[in-house]
Design a protein around this motif. Structure first.
Motif, PDB file in Angstrom:
ATOM      1  N   UNK A 172      12.001   8.959  13.447  1.00  0.00           N
ATOM      2  CA  UNK A 172      12.467   9.261  12.099  1.00  0.00           C
ATOM      3  C   UNK A 172      13.511  10.363  12.174  1.00  0.00           C
TER       4      UNK A 172
ATOM      5  N   UNK B 242      13.322  11.732   4.752  1.00  0.00           N
ATOM      6  CA  UNK B 242      12.794  11.170   5.992  1.00  0.00           C
ATOM      7  C   UNK B 242      13.160   9.695   6.063  1.00  0.00           C
TER       8      UNK B 242
ATOM      9  N   UNK C 206       4.799   0.855   1.598  1.00  0.00           N
ATOM     10  CA  UNK C 206       5.055  -0.297   2.474  1.00  0.00           C
ATOM     11  C   UNK C 206       5.320  -1.506   1.586  1.00  0.00           C
TER      12      UNK C 206
ATOM     13  N   UNK D 184       5.109  13.951   0.445  1.00  0.00           N
ATOM     14  CA  UNK D 184       5.838  12.679   0.524  1.00  0.00           C
ATOM     15  C   UNK D 184       4.893  11.520   0.253  1.00  0.00           C
TER      16      UNK D 184
ATOM     17  N   UNK E 248      -0.702  13.095   7.570  1.00  0.00           N
ATOM     18  CA  UNK E 248      -1.277  12.078   6.707  1.00  0.00           C
ATOM     19  C   UNK E 248      -2.378  12.665   5.827  1.00  0.00           C
TER      20      UNK E 248
ATOM     21  N   UNK F 227       7.449   1.585   6.522  1.00  0.00           N
ATOM     22  CA  UNK F 227       7.133   2.462   5.411  1.00  0.00           C
ATOM     23  C   UNK F 227       8.413   3.161   4.968  1.00  0.00           C
TER      24      UNK F 227
ATOM     25  N   UNK G 276       0.851  -1.177   0.000  1.00  0.00           N
ATOM     26  CA  UNK G 276       0.000   0.000   0.000  1.00  0.00           C
ATOM     27  C   UNK G 276       0.889   1.229   0.000  1.00  0.00           C
TER      28      UNK G 276
ATOM     29  N   UNK H 136       1.699  12.010   2.518  1.00  0.00           N
ATOM     30  CA  UNK H 136       1.786  12.965   3.603  1.00  0.00           C
ATOM     31  C   UNK H 136       2.135  14.343   3.043  1.00  0.00           C
TER      32      UNK H 136
ATOM     33  N   UNK I 117      -1.444  -1.257   8.525  1.00  0.00           N
ATOM     34  CA  UNK I 117      -1.520  -0.161   7.549  1.00  0.00           C
ATOM     35  C   UNK I 117      -2.204   1.088   8.103  1.00  0.00           C
TER      36      UNK I 117
ATOM     37  N   UNK J 195      -2.399   4.964   9.548  1.00  0.00           N
ATOM     38  CA  UNK J 195      -1.682   6.206   9.304  1.00  0.00           C
ATOM     39  C   UNK J 195      -0.782   6.512  10.499  1.00  0.00           C
ATOM     40  N   UNK J 196       0.249   7.276  10.203  1.00  0.00           N
ATOM     41  CA  UNK J 196       1.179   7.668  11.250  1.00  0.00           C
ATOM     42  C   UNK J 196       0.930   9.113  11.643  1.00  0.00           C
TER      43      UNK J 196
ATOM     44  N   UNK K 143       2.589  12.280  13.393  1.00  0.00           N
ATOM     45  CA  UNK K 143       3.923  12.786  13.704  1.00  0.00           C
ATOM     46  C   UNK K 143       3.886  13.857  14.787  1.00  0.00           C
TER      47      UNK K 143
ATOM     48  N   UNK L 285      13.333   6.182   8.564  1.00  0.00           N
ATOM     49  CA  UNK L 285      12.973   5.558   9.831  1.00  0.00           C
ATOM     50  C   UNK L 285      14.239   5.077  10.533  1.00  0.00           C
TER      51      UNK L 285
ATOM     52  N   UNK M   3       1.007   5.467   1.256  1.00  0.00           N
ATOM     53  CA  UNK M   3       0.400   6.582   1.957  1.00  0.00           C
ATOM     54  C   UNK M   3       1.006   7.883   1.423  1.00  0.00           C
TER      55      UNK M   3
ATOM     56  N   UNK N 264      -4.454   6.979   2.025  1.00  0.00           N
ATOM     57  CA  UNK N 264      -3.808   5.697   1.793  1.00  0.00           C
ATOM     58  C   UNK N 264      -4.469   5.011   0.603  1.00  0.00           C
TER      59      UNK N 264
ATOM     60  N   UNK O  11       2.570  -2.406  12.259  1.00  0.00           N
ATOM     61  CA  UNK O  11       2.803  -1.919  10.897  1.00  0.00           C
ATOM     62  C   UNK O  11       1.951  -2.627   9.854  1.00  0.00           C
TER      63      UNK O  11
ATOM     64  N   UNK P 187      -4.580   1.255  -1.467  1.00  0.00           N
ATOM     65  CA  UNK P 187      -4.265  -0.151  -1.216  1.00  0.00           C
ATOM     66  C   UNK P 187      -4.398  -1.020  -2.483  1.00  0.00           C
TER      67      UNK P 187
END
Lengths: 112, 115
Positions: B35, B43, A92, A88, A45, A100, A31, A35, B101, B103-104, B106, B45, A33, A48, B98, A50
């Protein structure tokens, strides 16, 4: 190693013009994402994707995931000054640690 | 209330010093990340923890040591700071592991400058 590249690196557009950033992965993705990071800010975010070939819209933003799930794009119609920032993608991979991998980013500047 | 917070926001220090950055999330998330964003905005990780367990440990120098006292906190300690450590360090969190899936989210970032 696994890489995610974005082009262009920078884009300056006149307000009202359209903008597109492309994201390309060296490996197949589970998938992806997207940002947005405003100048001086942190990544936020957006969306996403998929499914293979998936297209999603958020007002003036259109996101697409490639059929082979190795590339994606973000298109902004009629840019506004509020669109300024770095976009960005984050992919994944289908195997490994499932972290990611962030793309190299596209910095958008909108001239009023 | 800030969802993901980091302290300090700015950190200026000399080479060779040891420093720590703290991160807290009040979202009830299980997974947290560190990060590094360099001057070119890349960026990358560094680490990830799920319920206090280290699950991702990228190729970073041993001088960097993360610690998660509980699932709401993730700290980063850096020994013997070098010029190349200058960057913005972002903490992030996501709801589940993870593979879910999610969203992250920050934090605001910590700008570290090593002189």
């Amino acid at each position: 190693g696994q890489q995610v590249m974005q082009i262009p690196q920078y884009q300056h557009v006149q307000e009202g013009e359209d903008f597109t950033t492309y994201c390309n992965s060296s490996t197949t993705l589970s998938n992806i994402q997207w940002y947005k990071q405003r100048p001086g800010g942190h990544p936020v975010f957006l969306i996403q994707l998929v499914k293979s070939g998936e297209v999603k819209k958020q007002k003036r933003l259109t996101f697409q995931f490639g059929e082979a799930k190795k590339n994606s794009s973000l298109h902004i119609t009629a840019t506004q000054t509020t669109d300024v920032g770095t976009y960005f993608c984050a992919g994944q991979p289908t195997s490994g640690t499932y972290k990611y991998i962030f793309g190299t980013g596209t910095r958008l500047k909108v001239l009023a | 209330d800030t969802a993901v917070s980091q302290t300090p926001k700015y950190l200026v220090t000399q080479m060779g010093n040891d420093k720590s950055i703290k991160c807290e999330q009040n979202l009830g998330h299980d997974t947290m990340y560190w990060y590094k964003q360099d001057s070119k905005k890349f960026l990358k990780i560094m680490f990830s923890y799920n319920n206090k367990e280290l699950i991702i440990n990228e190729t970073v120098p041993n001088r960097f040591s993360p610690k998660s006292p509980d699932k709401a906190h993730l700290n980063l300690h850096i020994n013997s700071l070098e010029l190349g450590d200058s960057a913005v360090y972002f903490c992030a969190s996501s709801q589940r592991i993870l593979t879910a899936r999610d969203e992250q989210y920050f934090g605001p970032g910590t700008r570290l400058t090593v002189t």
